[in-house]
Design a protein around this motif. Structure first.
Motif, short mmCIF file in Angstrom:
data_model
loop_
_atom_site.label_atom_id
_atom_site.label_comp_id
_atom_site.label_asym_id
_atom_site.label_seq_id
_atom_site.Cartn_x
_atom_site.Cartn_y
_atom_site.Cartn_z
N ALA A 50 23.59 0.93 8.33
CA ALA A 50 24.22 2.00 7.58
C ALA A 50 24.92 1.49 6.32
N ASP A 51 25.48 0.27 6.39
CA ASP A 51 26.18 -0.30 5.24
C ASP A 51 25.35 -1.33 4.49
N ASP A 52 24.08 -1.48 4.88
CA ASP A 52 23.20 -2.47 4.23
C ASP A 52 21.78 -1.93 4.19
N VAL A 53 21.61 -0.82 3.49
CA VAL A 53 20.31 -0.15 3.44
C VAL A 53 19.25 -1.01 2.77
N ILE A 54 19.66 -1.79 1.76
CA ILE A 54 18.69 -2.62 1.04
C ILE A 54 18.02 -3.63 1.98
N SER A 55 18.79 -4.24 2.86
CA SER A 55 18.20 -5.18 3.82
C SER A 55 17.22 -4.48 4.75
N PHE A 56 17.54 -3.25 5.13
CA PHE A 56 16.64 -2.47 5.98
C PHE A 56 15.34 -2.18 5.24
N LEU A 57 15.43 -1.78 3.97
CA LEU A 57 14.23 -1.50 3.18
C LEU A 57 13.38 -2.75 3.01
N ALA A 58 14.03 -3.89 2.82
CA ALA A 58 13.30 -5.15 2.68
C ALA A 58 12.53 -5.47 3.96
N LEU A 59 13.15 -5.21 5.11
CA LEU A 59 12.45 -5.44 6.37
C LEU A 59 11.26 -4.51 6.52
N LEU A 60 11.43 -3.25 6.12
CA LEU A 60 10.32 -2.29 6.19
C LEU A 60 9.15 -2.76 5.33
N GLU A 61 9.43 -3.23 4.12
CA GLU A 61 8.38 -3.63 3.20
C GLU A 61 7.51 -4.75 3.77
N GLU A 62 8.10 -5.61 4.59
CA GLU A 62 7.38 -6.79 5.09
C GLU A 62 6.59 -6.52 6.36
N ILE A 63 6.75 -5.34 6.94
CA ILE A 63 6.00 -5.02 8.17
C ILE A 63 4.51 -4.89 7.84
N GLU A 64 3.67 -5.53 8.63
CA GLU A 64 2.22 -5.48 8.41
C GLU A 64 1.59 -4.37 9.24
N VAL A 65 0.65 -3.67 8.60
CA VAL A 65 -0.01 -2.53 9.24
C VAL A 65 -1.52 -2.69 9.12
N PRO A 66 -2.28 -2.40 10.17
CA PRO A 66 -3.74 -2.42 10.06
C PRO A 66 -4.23 -1.21 9.26
N THR A 102 11.82 7.98 3.06
CA THR A 102 10.45 8.41 3.26
C THR A 102 9.50 7.44 2.56
N ILE A 103 8.51 6.97 3.30
CA ILE A 103 7.49 6.08 2.75
C ILE A 103 6.29 6.90 2.33
N LEU A 104 5.82 6.71 1.11
CA LEU A 104 4.67 7.44 0.59
C LEU A 104 3.48 6.49 0.44
N LEU A 105 2.36 6.82 1.04
CA LEU A 105 1.16 5.99 0.94
C LEU A 105 0.53 6.16 -0.44
N ASP A 106 0.05 5.06 -1.01
CA ASP A 106 -0.64 5.14 -2.30
C ASP A 106 -1.92 5.96 -2.17
N ARG A 107 -2.58 5.86 -1.02
CA ARG A 107 -3.79 6.64 -0.76
C ARG A 107 -3.59 7.37 0.57
N PRO A 108 -3.34 8.67 0.52
CA PRO A 108 -3.09 9.42 1.74
C PRO A 108 -4.21 9.25 2.76
N ASP A 109 -3.84 8.99 4.00
CA ASP A 109 -4.80 8.81 5.08
C ASP A 109 -4.06 8.98 6.40
N PHE A 142 0.81 -1.22 0.00
CA PHE A 142 0.00 0.00 0.00
C PHE A 142 0.84 1.27 0.00
N ALA A 143 2.15 1.12 -0.16
CA ALA A 143 3.03 2.31 -0.14
C ALA A 143 4.28 2.05 -0.96
N LYS A 144 5.05 3.09 -1.16
CA LYS A 144 6.32 2.99 -1.89
C LYS A 144 7.30 3.97 -1.26
N PHE A 145 8.59 3.82 -1.61
CA PHE A 145 9.60 4.73 -1.10
C PHE A 145 9.73 5.94 -2.02
#
Length: 327
Positions: free
Chosen positions: A224-240, A180-187, A24-27
């Motif tokens: 700091a030296d592995d930003v891609i792994s951090f972004l991958a973890l962010l993507e998998e977080i579930e949000v209500p 910065t994470i941008l929501l596909d539908r601002p809310d 539901f979002a993108k960077f």
């Protein structure tokens, strides 16, 4: 007879469904770009453009091969001038391929069986990022014998994997030590929940909702030296994710789609042969919601037109707690 569709999304689980951030979002910075170019489709069986414009362009193209031809000698309905468009996703590299859409510019009758000659595709900055070429597909043969089947539109075609990327579009999603994470539908509700879910996952306050569309996340020192792994973890977080209550009506097709927990306050409505009564938040022995109201109306023979008219009147009266969109 109108087709009537009801999509019911009122259970508490669907109202606050847990959804991965990547769904539901993108960077910020990771965005598609549009490419376009003008080319020639050849090999048409007399269904191309009339006039001399395509002949002049074809003659200029032949000069690049050392062949000098008078445009007047190339008058033919076998060539069509076309616009070629494509979207290039973020981080696509040279050598990767894109799908392209080809559309006639002049008075061609059909692009069926044509072949697009090599066409440079430009970005908004005027640089060439891809080249397109290949056989144009406009779908199968026209279906006959059934009035319900739509006639093929043959002056617009499609070339799967028809463009080859020549240049990568530079992108950056890291700003200093944050993304910065941008929501596909601002809310605002979903933005706040997203920040809270990230902070809970990493057990530290690294995320903050800036507004209803964006959440700023500080990159931990451990990544700091592995930003891609951090972004991958962010993507998998579930949000209500919050679903706003809304009702969408398409009067042409008789379609009603409603999402969220669409509730109705007490009212009495007389419409034709129908008398609708909502008392103490109940429709009979059920909760007063749009879904239960439609079920009750259909059980007594209400048509899609009746139901749409009733919903519109209830919204005007202010007894439906939802946004109403009419298409």
């Amino acid at each position: 007879m109108l087709f009537f569709l009801i999509a019911l999304l009122i259970s508490s689980n669907l109202f606050s469904a847990n959804v991965r951030i990547k769904d539901f979002a993108k960077f910020r910075g990771a965005r598609d770009n549009q490419l376009f170019g003008i080319g020639l489709v050849v090999g048409l069986n007399g269904t191309g453009d009339s006039g001399n414009l395509n002949s002049s362009l074809l003659a200029n193209m032949l000069k690049n091969f050392g062949v000098s031809v008078n445009p007047n000698d190339l008058k033919s309905r076998n060539v069509a001038l076309v616009m070629v468009v494509a979207d290039i996703p973020a981080f696509y590299k040279p050598g990767m391929r894109l799908d392209v859409v080809v559309a006639s510019i002049n008075d061609a009758k059909s692009l069926r069986n044509g072949i697009l000659l090599q066409t440079p595709l430009y970005g908004a900055d005027g640089n060439i990022y891809a080249v397109a070429q290949g056989p144009v597909s406009v779908g199968g043969e026209d279906a006959k014998g059934s009035a319900s089947l739509q006639k093929r539109f043959t002056v617009v075609g499609y070339i799967p994997n028809g463009a080859l990327i020549e240049k990568e579009i530079p992108m950056s999603i890291v700003d200093g030590n944050s993304v910065t994470i941008l929501l596909d539908r601002p809310d605002f509700t979903t933005a706040a929940r997203t920040a809270a879910a990230i902070n809970t996952t990493f057990k530290t306050n690294i995320a903050k909702a800036i507004d209803g569309a964006s959440i700023k996340v500080t990159i931990p020192n451990a990544f700091a030296d592995d930003v891609i792994s951090f972004l991958a973890l962010l993507e998998e977080i579930e949000v209500p994710v919050d679903t706003p209550a809304q009702v969408v009506i398409n009067e042409r097709t008789g379609t009603v789609v409603f999402g969220g927990d669409v509730k109705i306050s007490d009212f009495v409505l007389s419409y034709g042969n129908f008398v609708v009564v909502i008392s103490n938040g109940q429709i009979g022995d059920k909760q007063a919601t749009i879904g239960n109201l439609i079920t009750a109306l259909r059980s007594v023979g209400a048509t899609p037109q009746d139901i749409i008219a009733i919903i519109q009147e209830l919204h005007k009266a202010g007894v439906i707690y939802a946004q109403l969109r009419i298409m």
